[in-house]
Design a protein around this motif. Structure first.
Motif, PDB file in Angstrom:
ATOM      1  N   CYS A 231       3.669  -0.841   3.208  1.00  0.00           N
ATOM      2  CA  CYS A 231       4.500  -1.371   4.290  1.00  0.00           C
ATOM      3  C   CYS A 231       5.575  -2.281   3.698  1.00  0.00           C
ATOM      4  CB  CYS A 231       3.653  -2.170   5.278  1.00  0.00           C
ATOM      5  SG  CYS A 231       2.548  -1.154   6.278  1.00  0.00           S
ATOM      6  N   GLU A 232       6.706  -2.323   4.356  1.00  0.00           N
ATOM      7  CA  GLU A 232       7.810  -3.139   3.868  1.00  0.00           C
ATOM      8  C   GLU A 232       8.529  -3.795   5.037  1.00  0.00           C
ATOM      9  OE1 GLU A 232      11.849  -2.622   1.108  1.00  0.00           O
ATOM     10  OE2 GLU A 232      10.212  -1.161   1.002  1.00  0.00           O
ATOM     11  N   ARG A 233       8.640  -5.121   4.967  1.00  0.00           N
ATOM     12  CA  ARG A 233       9.391  -5.911   5.948  1.00  0.00           C
ATOM     13  C   ARG A 233       8.908  -5.684   7.378  1.00  0.00           C
ATOM     14  NH1 ARG A 233      15.404  -4.795   3.337  1.00  0.00           N
ATOM     15  NH2 ARG A 233      14.982  -5.810   1.344  1.00  0.00           N
ATOM     16  N   VAL A 234       7.612  -5.791   7.582  1.00  0.00           N
ATOM     17  CA  VAL A 234       7.056  -5.707   8.927  1.00  0.00           C
ATOM     18  C   VAL A 234       6.150  -6.909   9.178  1.00  0.00           C
ATOM     19  CG1 VAL A 234       7.149  -3.198   9.070  1.00  0.00           C
ATOM     20  CG2 VAL A 234       5.093  -4.302   8.176  1.00  0.00           C
ATOM     21  N   HIS A 235       5.924  -7.197  10.451  1.00  0.00           N
ATOM     22  CA  HIS A 235       4.948  -8.195  10.866  1.00  0.00           C
ATOM     23  C   HIS A 235       3.761  -7.445  11.441  1.00  0.00           C
ATOM     24  CE1 HIS A 235       7.973 -11.755  11.409  1.00  0.00           C
ATOM     25  NE2 HIS A 235       8.179 -11.070  10.298  1.00  0.00           N
TER      26      HIS A 235
END
Length: 201
Positions: free
Chosen positions: A7-11
């Motif tokens: 995952c990249e740049r997620v909350h």
């Protein structure tokens, strides 16, 4: 257990017994977990924070799968290095020189609740109306400050001596700003519901 990888740049918001995070970058994890979060592989610039949401059936669902709301080890991440020894592009110095990167705690001043809209209020059943995981003092204080600030803003708007046309204009501007913020941030929120996680718990 829940496994999150690549995952990249997620909350991500998760309530689970165990969680494993692998090969993620620039993500924020809001955790309610009974065991230490396990971080493996090539992780970079991760943040962790306490669990930050609720919905009416949450405590019922947690009870069904054995998640204890009294235990939250969100900030006790265990980082293990399991890097590809042939990955010279990411680590030109060699794997032997690379240390597993753990996660940093989110600054309490950046902590906010994630509100799940209750569009089916008449049909929903459940007694949960607050976060079942107790917040650490610093995060609870930040939350309280944010609530007070919101109350002050509402009071100022209500007491402002504005003509009806100006009130409508102000309301329109606030709605536009909120929509811009929402559309700009919506892609970064990944809420894992009970139904999507049930096979793994």
């Amino acid at each position: 257990a829940v496994r999150i990888e690549h995952c990249e740049r997620v909350h991500v918001i998760v309530a689970a017994k165990r969680i494993c995070i692998a090969n993620c970058r620039e993500c924020v994890f809001f955790l309610g977990v009974n065991q230490q979060p396990l971080m493996i592989g090539d992780n970079h610039k991760l943040q962790v924070a306490p669990y930050n949401t609720c919905y009416p059936q949450l405590e019922k669902h947690m009870s069904e799968v054995g998640i204890l709301p009294t235990v939250n080890r969100w900030d006790e991440a265990l980082a293990l290095s399991m890097l590809d020894p042939h990955d010279s592009l990411s680590h030109p110095a060699g794997v032997s020189d690379v240390q597993a990167e753990s996660a940093t705690r989110m600054d309490p001043d950046q902590f906010t609740n994630f509100v799940i809209p209750n569009w089916l209020a008449e049909e929903s059943t459940g007694s949960t109306n607050d976060n079942p995981f107790a917040l650490p003092d610093a995060y609870a204080a930040s939350q309280h400050k944010n609530q007070n600030n919101l109350g002050d803003i509402r009071k100022l708007i209500q007491e402002a001596s504005l003509e009806e046309s100006r009130k409508r204009e102000l309301s329109s501007v606030l709605h536009v700003c909120f929509k811009d913020w929402l559309y700009g941030n919506l892609h970064s929120f990944a809420f894992m519901s009970y139904n999507s996680l049930r096979p793994f718990l």
